[in-house]
Motif scaffolding. Structure first.
Motif: not given
Lengths: 208, 208
Positions: B79-99
């Motif tokens: 499930e995590l791997l599937a969610a990873v595909a939707n993570l943004p690139q760029g400035a918002k990525r770190t926030q998205a990964v941590v969330r």
């Protein structure tokens, strides 16, 4: 039968010592055998206190563990306050504060608290009894950490950085309970101290 | 008695489905009743599987919980791997990964794992059985987090910052089990993301 001051004081002293032995035995058993393995029978055996006397002072297991955690938390808090006096000022202070918190959450008081938290998750009566203590300790630890770091919570982000520090040491404490790795913990804490110090200076410089 | 492909495949399918029901029942019971409250009798009742069949596949409670955690950890990983595909690139990525990590450690898989960790602390046979799984999952999560953040572990401090991030979300996960506060968690994670991003850029800019 006498109620003169002469005999009452030793009796009070004996009662105090007995309660103390019961709480120390409970603390040791929580750490050694977990919440499930801490029976009131084992506590009375280890404390050398009769079942009747134990039940008089602590009618239920929940009474016993709540009194125990209140007692060990206060004692640990006093030890922390004593250690605070030896913390350095200046550049090394943030590192020293973060290390102190890390050690605090790697000790037996954290282990005993963890046993109660996890048991309370599926035991509503225990949760009701330990939640107020847990909330009070959480507030006091947060307040102490703010003070030690000299952090100004009115600045944006400072409250969250302090909370993150406490959640980090809680996570490290949890990892520690099933595989002590003091060197790993020390490296992480020292890096966090550098990062935290820079972040706090950033937030506090934001007004300048 | 037939061993033709025609009848063997449905039998294998039934066996697979039965094992699956046993593991799902174990997972639900770990979350609802904790490790101590998860008896093998309750598992067979909830799964609708005979005691004999259950014991054939999972002779002990430890076999059952280790298979269950391996199963739910793999499913959650997918499930995590599937969610990873939707993570943004760029400035918002770190926030998205941590969330994403924060939510991961606030889910029922973490709760079930916490039950096992705490029980394993005072149960050497359980510890021996779950420690290899825990270590493997820990390594995989660390590797995934490095990749997601695009962090270079050869730079000083990066490994510790990534470990601190995982210890933070573990600490938040622990707090979450006895009092969900998603808003508090979100605020802390977002501040952590800002601080982590700045610290990672600092370490990676150190060579320039």
């Amino acid at each position: 039968m006498s109620t003169s001051a002469h005999t009452r004081v030793p009796q009070e002293e004996r009662t105090r010592a007995m309660r103390q032995r019961l709480m120390e035995a409970t603390f040791e058993l929580l750490v050694e055998k977990g919440y499930g393995g801490t029976s009131t029978t084992l506590v009375s055996e280890r404390a050398g206190v009769s079942r009747g006397a134990q039940l008089h002072h602590f009618p239920t297991k929940i009474d016993l563990v709540v009194a125990t955690m209140t007692h060990v938390t206060e004692r640990r808090g006093q030890e922390l306050l004593a250690a605070v006096a030896n913390l350095p000022q200046g550049a090394k202070r943030t590192q020293a504060v973060v290390r102190m918190l890390g050690e605090h959450f790697a000790g037996p008081e954290f282990t005993a608290a963890l046993e109660l938290w996890v048991a309370a998750r599926t035991d509503p009566a225990l949760l009701e009894a330990v939640a107020p203590l847990e909330q009070r300790v959480g507030r006091e630890t947060h307040r102490m950490t703010l003070d030690l770091l000299g952090a100004d919570e009115s600045q944006p982000g400072v409250r969250e950085l302090v909370q993150a520090t406490l959640d980090l040491v809680r996570g490290l404490g949890l990892a520690n309970t099933i595989g002590d790795d003091a060197r790993r913990r020390r490296r992480i804490l020292d890096q966090w101290a550098v990062t935290l110090e820079a972040a706090l200076q950033e937030t506090q410089g934001g007004d300048a």
